[in-house]
Design a protein around this motif. Structure first.
Motif, short mmCIF file in Angstrom:
data_model
loop_
_atom_site.label_atom_id
_atom_site.label_comp_id
_atom_site.label_asym_id
_atom_site.label_seq_id
_atom_site.Cartn_x
_atom_site.Cartn_y
_atom_site.Cartn_z
N UNK A 1 0.86 -1.20 0.00
CA UNK A 1 0.00 0.00 0.00
C UNK A 1 0.90 1.25 0.00
N UNK A 2 0.66 2.19 -0.93
CA UNK A 2 1.54 3.37 -0.96
C UNK A 2 1.36 4.19 0.33
N UNK A 3 2.44 4.92 0.67
CA UNK A 3 2.39 5.78 1.86
C UNK A 3 2.91 7.16 1.47
N UNK A 4 2.65 8.14 2.30
CA UNK A 4 3.25 9.47 2.12
C UNK A 4 4.31 9.61 3.20
N UNK A 5 5.50 10.08 2.77
CA UNK A 5 6.59 10.32 3.74
C UNK A 5 6.91 11.82 3.76
N UNK A 6 6.96 12.38 4.95
CA UNK A 6 7.17 13.83 5.08
C UNK A 6 8.30 14.09 6.08
N UNK A 7 9.20 15.02 5.71
CA UNK A 7 10.19 15.49 6.67
C UNK A 7 9.73 16.88 7.11
N UNK A 8 9.43 17.05 8.34
CA UNK A 8 8.75 18.28 8.80
C UNK A 8 9.67 19.46 9.04
N UNK A 381 4.68 19.97 10.17
CA UNK A 381 5.26 20.82 11.23
C UNK A 381 6.08 20.00 12.23
N UNK A 382 5.98 18.66 12.14
CA UNK A 382 6.66 17.83 13.16
C UNK A 382 8.18 17.86 12.99
N UNK A 383 8.86 17.55 14.10
CA UNK A 383 10.34 17.42 14.03
C UNK A 383 10.62 15.98 13.59
N UNK A 384 11.34 15.84 12.47
CA UNK A 384 11.65 14.48 12.01
C UNK A 384 10.73 14.02 10.90
N UNK A 385 10.76 12.71 10.68
CA UNK A 385 10.06 12.14 9.52
C UNK A 385 8.79 11.40 9.94
N UNK A 386 7.72 11.63 9.16
CA UNK A 386 6.44 10.96 9.40
C UNK A 386 6.05 10.16 8.17
N UNK A 387 5.51 8.95 8.39
CA UNK A 387 4.90 8.24 7.25
C UNK A 387 3.40 8.10 7.54
N UNK A 388 2.61 8.33 6.49
CA UNK A 388 1.16 8.26 6.62
C UNK A 388 0.66 7.10 5.77
N UNK A 389 -0.07 6.19 6.35
CA UNK A 389 -0.63 5.03 5.64
C UNK A 389 -2.10 5.32 5.29
#
Ligand code: EPZ
Length: 416
Positions: A1-8, A381-389
């Motif tokens: 399943x594709x995810x979104x990866x964000x560096x905040x 806005x977060x510090x670091x990397x988030x992945x959203x499923x």
């Protein structure tokens, strides 16, 4: 399943162009069935819900042509067929085919609509309207069969100002014999957009956008032309992002009036912005103030911006309260916001947000469309990397969201 990866943590500058409104486009497409010929819809957003609706049009033997953001629909060979749940369950808006096929053929067979899991979401008000117009509605498991010898105008009092029911009944009444009055109608701008399309086809509709809509039935309707109005929820989402990370961020192609309540709440929260006709330039707020929100039907605070606004309030210095009056369970984003460092708790239909809390990158899941938007804002806005499923929820409602954010400086990518 594709995810979104964000560096905040990156400032966002430049231009975002707001697309056509999802909640208008998904009603305009079924409404096009009322024209006996070809209709043209401009400014269509390229989102998954539109793809599903085009599949239903083709199932009904319509000729469909997509040229960039223009959709041409020809119904000269239109055939009435049952709409299977494989298609109707993909979104809530499939139910607009009820009003459209009832108007054209006096008969429609369709499975219960889908839609975000944010509450019970019955369609009793739609059915109340169809029955008032003279239709009989039978339900076998999740399939509705709605038939009428003749649709006759009626006076209909909605128990609640339901957006969907207002639009669905307006579409069906457009070809009923005689006059229909919808009292306690919803007043959302999308309703005005659909009414203008039907009027362009030759329908006689007055009062769209007020709580009383009067429709004089027409024998048949000719081809219609309409432009999808700008998406006020997409615009509001980017304005919230600009309040948190903007540096001269321009949100273009908006109708400011449609955003009046959000703009007043952003001001209350200490956000400054410049309005210039159909554009707003916004910057990161120096200090966000706690703000209370109560969601209501238009022109009240839109429930669809409640979850994105929650993320903003995690950055306000103090306690904010959100009261959700439209849906029973529209706080499912908060479990993941808390996982990222927010401090929120739910008490029945009220959410308390204690700010200001630093948010940290984490692995999160979109539980519904606007919850996904809330988590996307948190990731930015977060510090670091988030992945959203579960990002298909987000892709359903925000056209080209990854590129639009990339172009203004976000560090975001799709992970296949
Ligand atoms: C439309 O949904 C939007 N969806 C929703 O946006 C939006 O949240 C909602 O209007 C309210 O503004 C589309 O336009 C496709 P309602 P709709 O009928 O028409 C209850 C998004 O994120 N109700 O105004 O389904 C219902 O359960 C989506 O883009 C009945 O009880 O909304 C809800 O609690 C989410 N009986 C409330 O009314 C009915 O017959 C509002 O529903 C109909 C609705």
């Amino acid at each position: 399943m594709p995810k979104i990866k964000v560096e905040g943590g990156y400032k966002l500058s430049g231009d975002v162009k707001i697309s056509g409104a999802k909640n208008s486009a998904v009603a305009l497409i079924p409404a096009a069935l009322l024209s006996k010929n070809e209709s043209t819809i401009y400014n269509i957003p390229h989102i998954r819900d539109i793809d599903y609706l085009i599949e239903i049009l083709k199932l009904l033997n319509c000729e469909v042509e997509v040229i960039e953001d223009t959709l041409k629909i020809n119904t000269k060979n239109l055939k009435n067929k049952p709409i299977p749940d494989t298609l109707s369950k993909e979104m809530r808006a499939s139910y607009y085919f009820m009003g459209a096929l009832l108007a054209r053929f006096k008969k429609v067979e369709i499975c219960f609509p889908g839609g975000c899991n944010i509450g019970n979401r019955p369609i009793d008000q739609h059915i109340k309207g169809f029955e008032a117009l003279g239709a009989t509605v039978t339900q076998k498991k999740s399939t509705f069969l709605i038939k009428a010898k003749q649709l006759k105008g009626a006076k209909i009092y909605l128990d609640i100002p339901s957006v969907g029911a207002t639009i669905n009944i307006m579409i069906a009444a457009t070809m009923a014999k005689g006059k229909t009055v919808i009292e306690n109608a919803a007043k959302e701008p999308e309703i005005v957009n659909i009414a203008s399309f039907l009027i362009n086809m030759g329908a006689k509709i007055k009062g769209a956008g007020t709580d009383k809509i009067v429709i004089e039935g027409a024998e048949e309707l000719d081809n219609g032309i309409v432009e999808v109005c700008p998406d006020r929820i997409e615009a509001g989402t980017y304005l919230i992002i600009g309040s948190l990370l903007g540096k001269d961020l321009n949100i273009n192609n908006i109708i400011v009036d449609h955003l009046a309540m959000l703009l007043s709440k952003l001001k209350e929260a200490g956000v400054e912005f410049k309005i210039n006709k159909d554009k707003i330039t916004i910057n990161k707020a120096r200090k966000l103030k706690p703000t209370n929100i109560k969601t209501l039907s238009y022109p009240g605070f839109p429930t669809d911006l409640q979850q994105p606004f929650t993320t903003l309030l995690t950055q306000a210095e103090g306690t904010s309260i959100i009261e959700e009056t439209i849906y029973e369970s529209r706080f499912r984003n908060t479990e993941y916001l808390n996982k990222m460092g927010a401090n929120t708790y739910i008490d029945k239909n009220k959410l308390t947000i204690k700010g200001k809390t630093k948010l940290y990158g984490s692995e999160v899941v979109a539980t519904d469309l606007r919850a996904g938007a809330s988590l996307l804002i948190a990731a930015l806005i977060a510090k670091g990397t988030t992945t959203i499923d579960n990002i298909e929820f987000i892709l359903r409602g925000y056209e080209d969201v990854i590129n639009k954010l990339k172009q203004i400086g976000a560090k975001i990518e799709l992970i296949p």
